[in-house]
Enzyme design. Structure first.
Site, short mmCIF file in Angstrom:
data_model
loop_
_atom_site.label_atom_id
_atom_site.label_comp_id
_atom_site.label_asym_id
_atom_site.label_seq_id
_atom_site.Cartn_x
_atom_site.Cartn_y
_atom_site.Cartn_z
CB CYS A 143 -0.92 -0.03 1.22
SG CYS A 143 -1.95 1.43 1.38
CB CYS A 146 -0.55 2.43 4.04
SG CYS A 146 -2.08 1.85 3.30
CG ASP A 147 3.18 1.01 4.50
OD1 ASP A 147 2.74 1.51 5.55
OD2 ASP A 147 2.96 -0.16 4.15
#
Ligand SMILES: Cc1cc2nc3c(=O)[nH]c(=O)nc-3n(C[C@H](O)[C@H](O)[C@H](O)COP(=O)(O)OP(=O)(O)OC[C@H]3O[C@@H](n4cnc5c(N)ncnc54)[C@H](O)[C@@H]3O)c2cc1C
Length: 322
Positions: A143, A146-147
């Site tokens: 992701c 997200c990261d």
């Protein structure tokens, strides 16, 4: 369609799946005085429970561990009366009676309800190479939203050649110093506009006809990937601190075939009130077709699905107020 069940349902609403979408649906439904049961096949929290650190969920400026966020969500929903049980839902049954009764069938038995909320999420396909599980959350990610911010000014590798891989790779160039996309073919599968943007991006590099054979690193996380060229089999190492894998996502909706409308990839189609094609059945979170699959959107979907399901049940009882 599962075996026909009749009888007065014990539950107003049964929710399938205990990730952020299901838990938020449970919070809203239980707080709306609906008798609500949530069935989860593993532990509550879904994908979030496996996430090291979440720093884009509003209200937590320092970020929060995925496990803590999941536990807090479950605790909050239970406080308002949500019942949570373990069970792997295998199919839905539907009575012919009026009003309709749904039977949510698990390996341990059936739960009867007036309405059902589907919140089974989706799973990322794994590459299945050495180092992938070991470094998951320590450099291996599925992701970019997200990261990505954890890899500011660092080199990252993206694996895949479809729309998601190329779009997420392009997004990562905003943060990473360089993004190397590794693809097993000699051209991308992504749509032309997405490809053009990526190919013209000076921070993107492409390695064609190659696969990642192993992900390697040390105590601090990923340090490099080992790349194998096809068809020669020649291998070489590429230093990097992040590996983003986009080789497909599979929604956990297999048991819904023929029950509700889905797209070609198996994502459930809903309207903006989370209603599926089958009246009384609602869907929320990563399992439905949508633009952004994140905790915050899963929670938003869950809240909407709960209100819509509660209104459906109230209409059956003749007590709807809107
Ligand atoms: C590694 C990783 C990191 C991430 N980081 C972030 C981040 O930083 N920020 C962010 O916003 N998002 C992040 N995400 C995405 C986010 O976790 C998801 O968008 C979100 O969890 C989706 O919620 P959901 O409830 O729809 O599905 P899920 O979280 O997938 O939950 C679905 C649940 O349903 C259960 N289930 C499935 N089938 C059945 C069945 N038949 N019977 C019973 N139960 C069933 C599953 O066991 C699971 O617990 C991350 C995802 C991953 C994988």
């Amino acid at each position: 369609m599962g075996e026909l069940q009749v009888g007065e349902p014990e539950w107003d609403i049964v929710i399938v799946g205990g990730g952020p979408a299901g838990l938020t649906a449970g919070l809203y439904a239980a707080r709306d005085a609906m008798k609500t049961l949530l069935v989860e096949r593993m532990v509550s929290g879904g994908q979030v429970a496996t996430t090291e650190w979440v720093e884009n969920y509003p209200g937590f400026p320092e970020g929060i561990s995925g496990i803590e966020l999941s536990q807090r969500m479950e605790e909050q929903a239970k406080k308002f009366g949500l019942q949570v049980i373990q069970g792997d839902v295998q199919t839905l049954g539907l009575s012919d009676g009026r009003p309709r009764t749904f039977s949510v069938l698990t390996s341990e038995g059936a739960h009867l309800a007036r309405a059902v909320i589907l919140a089974m999420g989706a799973d990322w396909n794994r590459l299945g190479v050495p180092g992938e599980e070991e470094f998951r959350g320590r450099g291996v990610s599925y992701c970019a939203t997200c990261d990505g911010p954890f890899f500011r000014d660092q080199e990252v590798v993206v694996v895949g050649g479809g729309d998601t891989a190329v779009e997420e790779g392009t997004y990562l160039t905003k943060m990473a110093s360089r993004v190397t996309l590794i693809h097993r073919r000699d051209r991308l599968r992504a749509s032309p506009i997405v490809q053009q943007r990526a190919l013209a991006n000076p921070k993107m590099q492409f390695v064609w006809n190659s696969v990642v054979e192993a992900i390697e690193g040390g105590p601090k996380g990923v340090e490099r990937v080992r790349i194998k060229e096809l068809p020669s089999g020649h291998t070489w190492e590429k230093p990097c601190s992040g590996v983003f894998i986009f080789v497909g996502m599979v929604p956990n909706t297999g048991f819904l075939k023929g029950l509700v409308e889905m797209d070609q990839r198996g994502y459930v189609l809903t309207d903006d009130e989370m209603r599926t094609s089958l009246p009384g059945v609602f869907a929320c979170g990563d399992a439905r077709r949508k633009l952004l699959r994140q905790v915050v959107t899963a929670c938003g979907d869950g809240a909407t699905a709960a209100r819509a399901a509660a209104r459906y049940v109230e209409e059956l009882r003749g007590t709807a107020y809107d």
